[in-house]
Design an enzyme around this catalytic site. Structure first.
Site, PDB file in Angstrom:
ATOM      1  CG  HIS A 168       0.099   2.310   1.598  1.00  0.00           C
ATOM      2  ND1 HIS A 168       1.058   1.640   0.532  1.00  0.00           N
ATOM      3  CD2 HIS A 168      -0.891   2.928   0.727  1.00  0.00           C
ATOM      4  CE1 HIS A 168       0.438   1.474  -0.626  1.00  0.00           C
ATOM      5  NE2 HIS A 168      -0.673   2.339  -0.646  1.00  0.00           N
ATOM      6  CG  HIS A 169      -1.115   6.688  -0.528  1.00  0.00           C
ATOM      7  ND1 HIS A 169      -0.065   6.249  -1.186  1.00  0.00           N
ATOM      8  CD2 HIS A 169      -1.959   5.975  -1.335  1.00  0.00           C
ATOM      9  CE1 HIS A 169      -0.059   5.383  -2.147  1.00  0.00           C
ATOM     10  NE2 HIS A 169      -1.340   5.185  -2.059  1.00  0.00           N
ATOM     11  CB  ALA A 170      -2.100   8.612   6.009  1.00  0.00           C
TER      12      ALA A 170
END
Length: 317
Positions: free
Chosen positions: A116-118
């Site tokens: 979810h950090h992309a």
């Protein structure tokens, strides 16, 4: 219950790297031994066209070829290799497959995922492509192609780190509600705006966490009845996680999972879940926490199958 894996596509890491790559194979082995009712399936590979529903063509090309500047590689946290690119694609494919299965059978999983950090044009924090975002876009496109109602989705992100990339990707999209319950002082230190952010203080324990979760789910009830939930079931809020900074017990994590799956079950909302973070000092302890999530999910999968069987069928003429 379908669960998709890609642990045999190994990402080579230098000695001493802090990412616990071996936990994925350990989880698959534990599920095979302890929960044989789970149907373990190899993850398909995501196509360029599917990735392009979220990610920029230039970024997709850079990951495939390794034509990236050193700063971008450092932000991801993995050294580039063909194996890294392959594993990233398989992890996205696993979530796409889990979402498709959940829409048919109520509950399904990816043994990895939750990257979810992309962002659309860059990675970060051990995340190459945003598997959740791509899977949602694929499911929404499929619904449109079948002439169904537009698919509305809730992302319930209970990884200890805010889902900044997911929040940014869906920031102007009313069809996707992003909910993030995370450590306020933890990574990423520059947060994005989710539709519903709940920042928790360092040291937050079971009672305060579960109270915050109940309030967040109540707010979700008021804002959206989704046709799909994607649940990031990170176990990094655990009290002995190296990167978590919260103080949930194993019992608290189990209650958290129960409440999310019960929320979905009572509203007859399909749920695909991904494992997201887990960085325990003892990897086997992290794996057992994840197995507990699968045990809870499997119980709700069984309930959903029983409910489907008990429904009266239309008679044939």
């Amino acid at each position: 219950m379908d669960a998709f894996y890609a642990d045999h596509f190994v990402l080579p890491l230098p000695p001493g790297h802090r990412f616990p790559m071996q936990k994925y194979a350990m989880l698959r082995q534990a599920l095979s031994t302890e929960l044989p009712e789970i149907c373990l399936k190899e993850a398909p590979i995501v196509s360029d066209a599917q990735l392009a529903l979220v990610h920029s063509p230039a970024y997709i090309h850079a990951i495939q070829t390794g034509e990236m500047n050193p700063a971008a590689i450092r932000e991801i946290g993995f050294p580039w290799s063909l194996e890294m690119a392959e594993r990233a694609r398989r992890s996205v494919g696993a979530t796409i497959a889990a979402v498709a299965s959940a829409l048919q059978q109520s509950v399904a999983a990816n043994l990895a995922g939750g990257t979810h950090h992309a962002y659309a044009d860059r990675g970060g924090g051990f995340c190459v492509f945003n598997d959740v975002a791509v899977a949602i876009r694929c499911a929404q496109r499929e619904a449109i192609s079948c002439g169904s109602e537009p698919l509305r989705v809730a992302v319930i992100d209970l990884d200890v780190h805010q889902g900044n990339g997911t929040a940014h990707i869906f920031q102007d999209d009313p069809s996707v509600l992003t909910l993030s319950l995370h450590g306020e002082n933890n990574f990423p230190f520059r947060k994005e705006n989710s539709d519903l952010d709940v920042g928790l203080p360092d040291g937050c324990g079971d009672d305060d966490y579960l109270y915050a979760l109940e309030n967040a789910l109540d707010t979700l009830d008021q804002r959206l009845l989704p046709g799909l939930v994607v649940y990031l079931a990170g176990v990094d809020p655990f009290e002995r996680d190296r990167l978590g900074r919260l103080k949930l017990t194993a019992s608290g994590l189990q209650t958290r999972d129960e409440r999310v799956f019960a929320w979905c079950h009572h509203r007859r909302v399909p749920v695909a879940f991904v494992m997201a973070g887990g960085y325990g000092l003892d990897i086997s302890e992290t794996v057992q926490l994840q197995v507990a999530t699968y045990r809870t999910a499997l119980s709700y999968w069984r309930l959903a199958q029983s409910a489907n069987v008990s429904q009266p069928q239309a008679s044939s003429s």
